[in-house]
Design a protein around this motif. Sequence first.
Motif, PDB file in Angstrom:
ATOM      1  N   GLY A  13      45.971  51.239 117.654  1.00  0.00           N
ATOM      2  CA  GLY A  13      47.236  50.691 117.181  1.00  0.00           C
ATOM      3  C   GLY A  13      48.310  50.733 118.245  1.00  0.00           C
ATOM      4  N   ALA A  14      48.387  51.846 118.974  1.00  0.00           N
ATOM      5  CA  ALA A  14      49.396  51.959 120.031  1.00  0.00           C
ATOM      6  C   ALA A  14      49.144  50.957 121.149  1.00  0.00           C
ATOM      7  CB  ALA A  14      49.401  53.378 120.595  1.00  0.00           C
ATOM      8  N   VAL A  15      47.873  50.787 121.535  1.00  0.00           N
ATOM      9  CA  VAL A  15      47.534  49.814 122.578  1.00  0.00           C
ATOM     10  C   VAL A  15      47.897  48.407 122.116  1.00  0.00           C
ATOM     11  CG1 VAL A  15      45.645  48.760 123.868  1.00  0.00           C
ATOM     12  CG2 VAL A  15      45.733  51.241 123.593  1.00  0.00           C
ATOM     13  N   ALA A  68      41.122  57.252 116.501  1.00  0.00           N
ATOM     14  CA  ALA A  68      40.889  55.959 117.147  1.00  0.00           C
ATOM     15  C   ALA A  68      41.830  54.894 116.590  1.00  0.00           C
ATOM     16  CB  ALA A  68      39.430  55.536 116.936  1.00  0.00           C
ATOM     17  N   GLY A  69      42.102  54.973 115.281  1.00  0.00           N
ATOM     18  CA  GLY A  69      43.032  54.014 114.689  1.00  0.00           C
ATOM     19  C   GLY A  69      44.416  54.118 115.299  1.00  0.00           C
ATOM     20  N   GLY A  70      44.899  55.352 115.501  1.00  0.00           N
ATOM     21  CA  GLY A  70      46.201  55.539 116.125  1.00  0.00           C
ATOM     22  C   GLY A  70      46.226  55.043 117.562  1.00  0.00           C
ATOM     23  N   ALA A 123      39.082  64.235 122.967  1.00  0.00           N
ATOM     24  CA  ALA A 123      40.098  64.320 121.920  1.00  0.00           C
ATOM     25  C   ALA A 123      39.464  64.125 120.548  1.00  0.00           C
ATOM     26  CB  ALA A 123      41.179  63.266 122.157  1.00  0.00           C
ATOM     27  N   ALA A 124      38.434  63.283 120.473  1.00  0.00           N
ATOM     28  CA  ALA A 124      37.734  63.085 119.206  1.00  0.00           C
ATOM     29  C   ALA A 124      37.097  64.384 118.718  1.00  0.00           C
ATOM     30  CB  ALA A 124      36.668  61.999 119.364  1.00  0.00           C
ATOM     31  N   GLY A 148      46.677  60.066 118.129  1.00  0.00           N
ATOM     32  CA  GLY A 148      46.014  58.877 118.652  1.00  0.00           C
ATOM     33  C   GLY A 148      47.001  57.913 119.279  1.00  0.00           C
ATOM     34  N   ALA A 149      48.169  57.743 118.640  1.00  0.00           N
ATOM     35  CA  ALA A 149      49.180  56.847 119.194  1.00  0.00           C
ATOM     36  C   ALA A 149      49.682  57.346 120.543  1.00  0.00           C
ATOM     37  CB  ALA A 149      50.341  56.710 118.210  1.00  0.00           C
ATOM     38  N   LEU A 150      49.895  58.650 120.663  1.00  0.00           N
ATOM     39  CA  LEU A 150      50.341  59.219 121.937  1.00  0.00           C
ATOM     40  C   LEU A 150      49.295  59.028 123.028  1.00  0.00           C
ATOM     41  CD1 LEU A 150      51.919  62.496 120.529  1.00  0.00           C
ATOM     42  CD2 LEU A 150      53.172  60.644 121.663  1.00  0.00           C
ATOM     43  N   LEU A 151      48.034  59.263 122.688  1.00  0.00           N
ATOM     44  CA  LEU A 151      46.964  59.073 123.671  1.00  0.00           C
ATOM     45  C   LEU A 151      46.813  57.600 124.028  1.00  0.00           C
ATOM     46  CD1 LEU A 151      44.329  61.567 122.207  1.00  0.00           C
ATOM     47  CD2 LEU A 151      45.821  61.913 124.175  1.00  0.00           C
TER      48      LEU A 151
END
Length: 490
Positions: A296-298, A291-293, A269-270, A249-252
């Motif tokens: 978080g990245a955004v 979604a959390g990852g 991806a989900a 999720g963070a990478l996406l």
Amino acid sequence: MPPTPGAARLARYAGLAGAVLLAVAGWLGGALPSIPLDVTPADRWRSDTGPLVLGAWLVGTALLVGAWWALLRGAPSTRWAYLTAGLWALPLLVTPPLGSRDVYSYACQGWAYAHGVDPYATGVAEAGCPWVESVASIWRDTPAPYGPFFVLLAALAVTLGGGLVGTVVALRLVSVAGLLLAALCLPGLARAAGVPTHRAAWLVLGCPLVGVHLVAGAHNDAVMLGLLLLGLLVLVRRPGRPKPLLVAGALLGLAVTVKATAVVVLPFAALAAVLGRYTVRALLRDAGWLAGGALGAVAVASLLSGLGLGWIRGLTRSGDSEQWTSPPTAVGFVVDYAGGLVGRDPAAVPVTRAVALLLLAVLVVALWWRAWSQLRGLNDVQQRVARLAAVRPRVTLLGAGLALAATVLLAPVFHPWYATWPLALLAVAATRTTWFVLPCAAAAFLTLPDGANLARFAKAPGALAMTALVVALAVWSLLRLRRARAARHG
């Protein structure tokens, strides 16, 4: 059937000759800072080096496209594909920017941020960038349309590069790093989806759009694709596990903070995140970690940049350019031409673009529902777990690739390098390739080495041709849908 050694060798060195010719065209008439921006192809042809530049560019492009097309079913081996693509990239690594001046926009946006100016609130001209004369005139007064993670990378390139040349070199290295990351992910994704790795690697890395626009042109699309493919690779290898899902999720999410168009991949991806049977509960559970990852990245990229969510405002200005290579824009042009015959003012382009975006939303939902239904259907017939694991990546990656293809077709603007988005995913998931490879081959001829887009000089005939193609595809799709319904009820 693999190509013969002679055919493979001919393709390799024909493509290398093409890459060398493109590099020559770049040094003689590429997107150099000193090249005048507002001249026509005819003016370039009449210059002292004009015939040589245009001849080298056209012949080089034809050689690259022909060599790539000759091995459409795949290179002799995956290793051969990597070595040949790397060989073709060598001349393009040491040439001035080709096919676009966007790298100068990146440099000025990075300069503005590094000097305390919000690139989402002002254009690079107002920010005082010392290199603004190298930026295409249409983008000098518009805010940055890219996410905060890429703005941070651009500012880092400015800091490390010092002057304009050093900054362009640093930005090219960033783009190449993104492309290398994507290249490392291709075999794993292709194996997961049951596609030959040599075919997937060749279709992506051998594509002339990749060499010209992602390597020589240093477009940030390479960074987006690298993050996107790595995130998807983590998903297909480690679905249903919280920590890998957070990492994926963070990478996406970082891919979205480079270019926001990556967001259309997230629904698919989900689906790839789910482990075991496809139920609503399982989807909510596993997609929640994903979604959390991503969120978080955004959030982290937005906070670290100090720019917050101002980057979302910049997205609205990406459609300032109007060219017939975008199907909705072309249709708007034709409607305005027809309206002009009866005295109506031109106002159709914003309408057709808005309709296209609405249609895109509907298509993405339909593609997601189709993928969800396919995966749920596997559960209903009690497929074995091993087969489900093999089918899952193909369904989800193909859905994501089709969503990106729809995004490219229905977006307000189209540039040739946009075609690399769906190419990267469809190459690892689709069984038939000609339908998405052919547009990539045609798009390779749309620009000149100094960044001039040939579409600018064929507005009316281009718009009419594109509109005719849209109508033909719409009729074909309706007839095919009608036959499919008749077959189901017959």
